[in-house]
Write a protein that holds these residues in place. Sequence first.
Motif, mmCIF file in Angstrom:
data_model
loop_
_atom_site.group_PDB
_atom_site.id
_atom_site.type_symbol
_atom_site.label_atom_id
_atom_site.label_comp_id
_atom_site.label_asym_id
_atom_site.label_seq_id
_atom_site.Cartn_x
_atom_site.Cartn_y
_atom_site.Cartn_z
ATOM 1 N N GLY A 24 0.775 -1.309 -0.094
ATOM 2 C CA GLY A 24 -0.136 -0.038 0.133
ATOM 3 C C GLY A 24 0.731 1.290 0.051
ATOM 4 O O GLY A 24 1.822 1.098 -0.025
ATOM 5 N N VAL A 25 0.176 2.540 0.011
ATOM 6 C CA VAL A 25 0.959 3.690 0.020
ATOM 7 C C VAL A 25 0.377 4.526 1.139
ATOM 8 O O VAL A 25 -0.649 4.363 1.620
ATOM 9 N N VAL A 26 1.353 5.310 1.813
ATOM 10 C CA VAL A 26 1.019 5.918 3.249
ATOM 11 C C VAL A 26 0.283 7.337 2.682
ATOM 12 O O VAL A 26 0.801 7.904 1.526
ATOM 13 N N THR A 27 -0.813 7.295 3.089
ATOM 14 C CA THR A 27 -1.475 8.616 2.683
ATOM 15 C C THR A 27 -1.456 9.811 3.774
ATOM 16 O O THR A 27 -1.781 10.982 3.350
ATOM 17 N N GLU A 28 -1.104 9.589 4.940
ATOM 18 C CA GLU A 28 -0.904 10.373 6.350
ATOM 19 C C GLU A 28 -0.086 10.003 7.092
ATOM 20 O O GLU A 28 -0.075 8.907 7.481
#
Length: 196
Positions: A24-28
Motif C-alpha cells: 500500500g501507500v502511506v496517505t497520512e
Amino acid sequence: MRELIEKDQRITMVPADFKCANKGVVTEVDPTGFTLELDYEPDGVLKNNYCEFYTDTKHGTLYFESYAKDINGKSLKIASPSRHKFLQRRKYTRIKFMFDLKMTDGDKVHNISTLDISAGGMKFKTSENVDIEGRYKITLPLSEQLSVTCTYLPIRIERGDDGNYTHSGRFEFAENRDKMTLIQYCTKRSIEINNK
C-alpha cells in the motif's frame, strides 16, 4: 516515526498468514501512527493483531511490527511502532544457507552446495560447469513443513583454484506468495542470528 515514514511511501504489510501479504501507500502520517491505503482488500488483517511491515528508505530496508487500530475498507490506521530496525542496505536480507541440493534444467540435474540466499537470489558452489545462459528449477527447504520452488538465473560464475565453481544469480518466482515467504524467512532468520 515521522522521520522514517513519509506520505506516498510504498509499504509491504505481512500479517500472521503471509499468504495475505499486501502492499500500500502511506496517505497520512501523525505522531500516533500513519494511514495506509492498501492495493487489495485487507484479507487476513485483523484489528489490533500484529503484522510485519517492510519499506525501502535511504537508510536501508526498514522493518517493524505494528497493528491496525482501525480498518475502513482498504484504508488502515496503523499504530506507531514502539521500535524498528534497519535491515542490511541491500534490497533483500541475505542469510547463510548451507544445504546440498539438486538444481534441474529439463532432464539435467546439477548437484550444488548453497552458501547463502535472499529473496533476490543465491550463491552456491559446485564441481560442475553450469551453463550461465540456463534457467534452473530449485526447491529451497525452509523448514520441515515449508519449502519454496523458484527459477534460478546465473549472473556470475567464478572458478576457484580447487577446480570448483562459485555461482551467484537471481531468482524468478511463479507466484508472489513464494517471494514473500522467502523475504519473511530470511528476515526472521537474520533477526534470530543477530539476537544470539
